[in-house]
Design an enzyme around this catalytic site. Structure first.
Site, short mmCIF file in Angstrom:
data_model
loop_
_atom_site.label_atom_id
_atom_site.label_comp_id
_atom_site.label_asym_id
_atom_site.label_seq_id
_atom_site.Cartn_x
_atom_site.Cartn_y
_atom_site.Cartn_z
N SER A 265 0.83 -3.22 3.98
CA SER A 265 0.72 -2.87 5.39
C SER A 265 -0.44 -1.92 5.59
CB SER A 265 2.01 -2.23 5.88
OG SER A 265 2.10 -0.91 5.37
N LYS A 266 -0.65 -1.54 6.84
CA LYS A 266 -1.78 -0.65 7.15
C LYS A 266 -1.75 0.63 6.33
CE LYS A 266 -0.14 -3.08 9.68
NZ LYS A 266 1.23 -3.36 9.96
N ARG A 267 -0.55 1.03 5.97
CA ARG A 267 -0.43 2.25 5.17
C ARG A 267 -1.26 2.15 3.90
NH1 ARG A 267 4.65 1.13 4.42
NH2 ARG A 267 4.47 1.72 2.26
#
Length: 494
Positions: A265-267
């Site tokens: 994910s963007k994390r």
RNA sequence: GGCGCUAUCGUCUAGGGGUUAGGACGUGAGAUUCUCAAUCUUAAAACCCGGGUUCGAUUCCCGGUAGCGCUACCA
């Protein structure tokens, strides 16, 4: 509300193949609720590789039935991402938003043949029910209230204008089994599957209906998709059966995880494919890297594989069963491999993009000279960004001097003085070749009683602003006498 | 919670009833050199746990654990 009007001029249904051709037909079916992400890109890539390997047909289908979240910008982004990766399709893009009647007809057919029924429960009722069920620790399953309504009665209410969804009548007993090309036999108990919605009360199909209706209509032979759909597959198989159509072969591809082994994910940094282009990754490197995430060719010893090789080697049985972690360091390694192997002429346009972005105007417009310079430095590049970054001094007279490099090799004032003196020698030498420049420097060094290395390293910083660069004398020749002299003379001010 | 899938170096993976468990990325050391990259040499680094089956399991079976996925009138 999304607007796909630019495509609405043509909304062809795929033309049936002549009955004599029975080739493989696969599809990539992204939902335009986000950019093309790494996982989607790999799914697309696997479909493409498979289609090309078997000489089949790849269909692109945009699954935009979620009107709330789908946008045409995302469609453009996905198309852009695919084109960057060099993935081409043979049919489409088809837009589900323009094929609504197909799904409505399929739903009607299922109601008519008794495999589905109208459900008059509202979304609110369902939400309440679910909340209550999970509070009580029960698995929330649709209680099938409307399944018990007499079909004639239901048809009347529907006719009278009462809002109704269409639900699939999941068999009460037994199990649904399919043979996944990657995972093998997978079995689900029918009791665990609730009567799922096919058509929302506003007439918009849910995923299960639209995929199956389209996959049937587009005559898909293989469904190659993310393993997140594995648990959806029994529902879809039931739909094929209820529609009286043979099931395609399913091949579920394990997911891509972040370094912490949770879903990417963007994390974890960039998830959009285009972000990697923006970071200076070349598409071939990204493609090669992606292909090897979750798939291995029979002969796993070779890893740097071009598209021809990937296509030739690709097979479903080389697909892994377990999820793979996205390893940025390995991507970077592929990138260096590809940049180094790229013909410099082919690199030039890509590099020019980077210059544009960095506001760099090359000191020469001579393409041959630029190519020669790229040739000189490319083996040290980790990304295309380096050509506008740490290699900037090779292409422009305006560049920064790395303070750490100055500190390391030019902190001695005596060295700086000597470089100025060396510059004057270069002004007057007859030749300006790698041999002559080296000879001059080495003679000069022994004259002064200093190590040649000290002058070489100092010169490198004076010439490039960096402690890291190719062989100094190649750099000098590349820069030319004039620039070499000018930059050496400026060494004093550094 | 229920259901499903999965489990080999840090990562991607090969392999498979008896192997020194192989390769690649990354990491450490050394060689080389004009810095760095490259190159070469080299080192450390793995079969999740517990039961079976077997002469022998990392490999086959079962259980556990963990991770992930699904569990929507999202896709």
């Amino acid at each position: 509300m999304s607007d796909f009007s630019q495509n609405s001029s043509s909304n062809p249904s795929p033309t049936p193949l002549s009955s004599t051709t029975g080739g493989v037909r696969v599809r990539f079916a992204p939902s335009p609720t986000g950019y093309l992400h790494v996982g989607g890109a790999r799914t697309a890539l696997f479909n493409w590789l498979y289609a090309r390997h078997v000489g089949g047909t790849l269909i692109l289908r945009i699954e935009d039935t979620d009107f709330e979240r789908s946008t045409s910008e995302m469609v453009d982004g996905i198309l852009q991402g695919l084109s960057w990766l060099g993935i081409t399709w043979d049919e489409g893009p088809f837009y589900q938003s323009q094929r609504m009647d197909l799904y409505a007809r399929a739903a009607e057919k299922l109601v008519a043949n008794g495999h589905a029924y109208y459900c008059f429960c509202t979304k609110e009722q369902m939400d309440d029910y679910r909340a209550k069920a999970s509070n009580e620790g029960r698995t929330p399953m649709y209680p099938e209230t409307c399944r018990k309504i007499d079909p004639a009665e239901a048809a009347r209410r529907k006719q009278a204008g009462e809002p109704a969804a269409v639900r699939f009548k999941v068999p009460e007993h037994g199990s649904t089994v399919f043979d996944d090309a990657v995972f093998g036999k997978v079995e689900f108990q029918n009791e665990e599957i609730e009567d799922f919605v096919l058509l929302r009360s506003d007439g918009v199909p849910t995923y299960h209906l639209s995929v199956v209706a389209d996959d049937i209509d587009m005559r898909m032979t293989h469904i190659l998709r993310g393993a997140d759909h594995l648990s959806n597959t029994p529902k879809q198989k039931m739909l094929y059966e209820a529609l009286g159509v043979p099931c395609p072969i399913f091949a579920h591809v394990p997911l891509i995880l972040g370094p912490d082994k949770t879903r990417l994910s963007k994390r974890h940094g960039a998830t959009s494919v285009m972000a990697y282009r923006d970071e200076g990754i070349v598409p071939e490197a990204f493609r090669n890297f992606l292909a090897l995430l979750g798939w291995t060719p029979k002969d796993s010893s070779k890893e740097v594989l071009g598209d021809r090789e990937l296509i030739e080697l690709f097979s479903l049985d080389g697909i892994a069963h377990s999820n793979a972690v996205f390893d940025r360091a390995k991507l970077d390694w592929f990138n260096t491999e590809y940049i180094r192997a790229y013909p410099s002429e082919k690199l030039l346009p890509l590099v020019e993009e980077e210059w544009k972005k960095a506001g760099l105007v090359p000191g020469t417009a001579d393409a041959a000279q630029l190519v020669a310079t790229i040739e000189l430095v490319k083996s040290r590049a980790r990304s295309l960004k380096d050509f506008a970054g740490s290699f900037r001094a090779f292409f422009s007279d305006t560049y920064e001097n790395d303070p750490a490099a100055v500190e390391k090799f030019l902190k001695d004032p005596a060295v700086r003085e000597m470089l100025v003196e060396l510059a004057s020698r270069y002004e007057t030498t007859a030749e300006f070749t790698e041999q002559s420049t080296e000879q001059v420097l080495r003679d000069f060094a022994s004259e002064k009683g200093v190590k040649a290395g000290a002058l070489i390293n100092g010169s490198r910083v004076a010439l490039t602003g960096q402690a890291v660069a190719p062989s100094l004398f190649a750099v000098m020749v590349n820069l030319g006498r004039e620039r070499t002299v000018a930059r050496l003379k400026r060494a004093k001010e550094l």
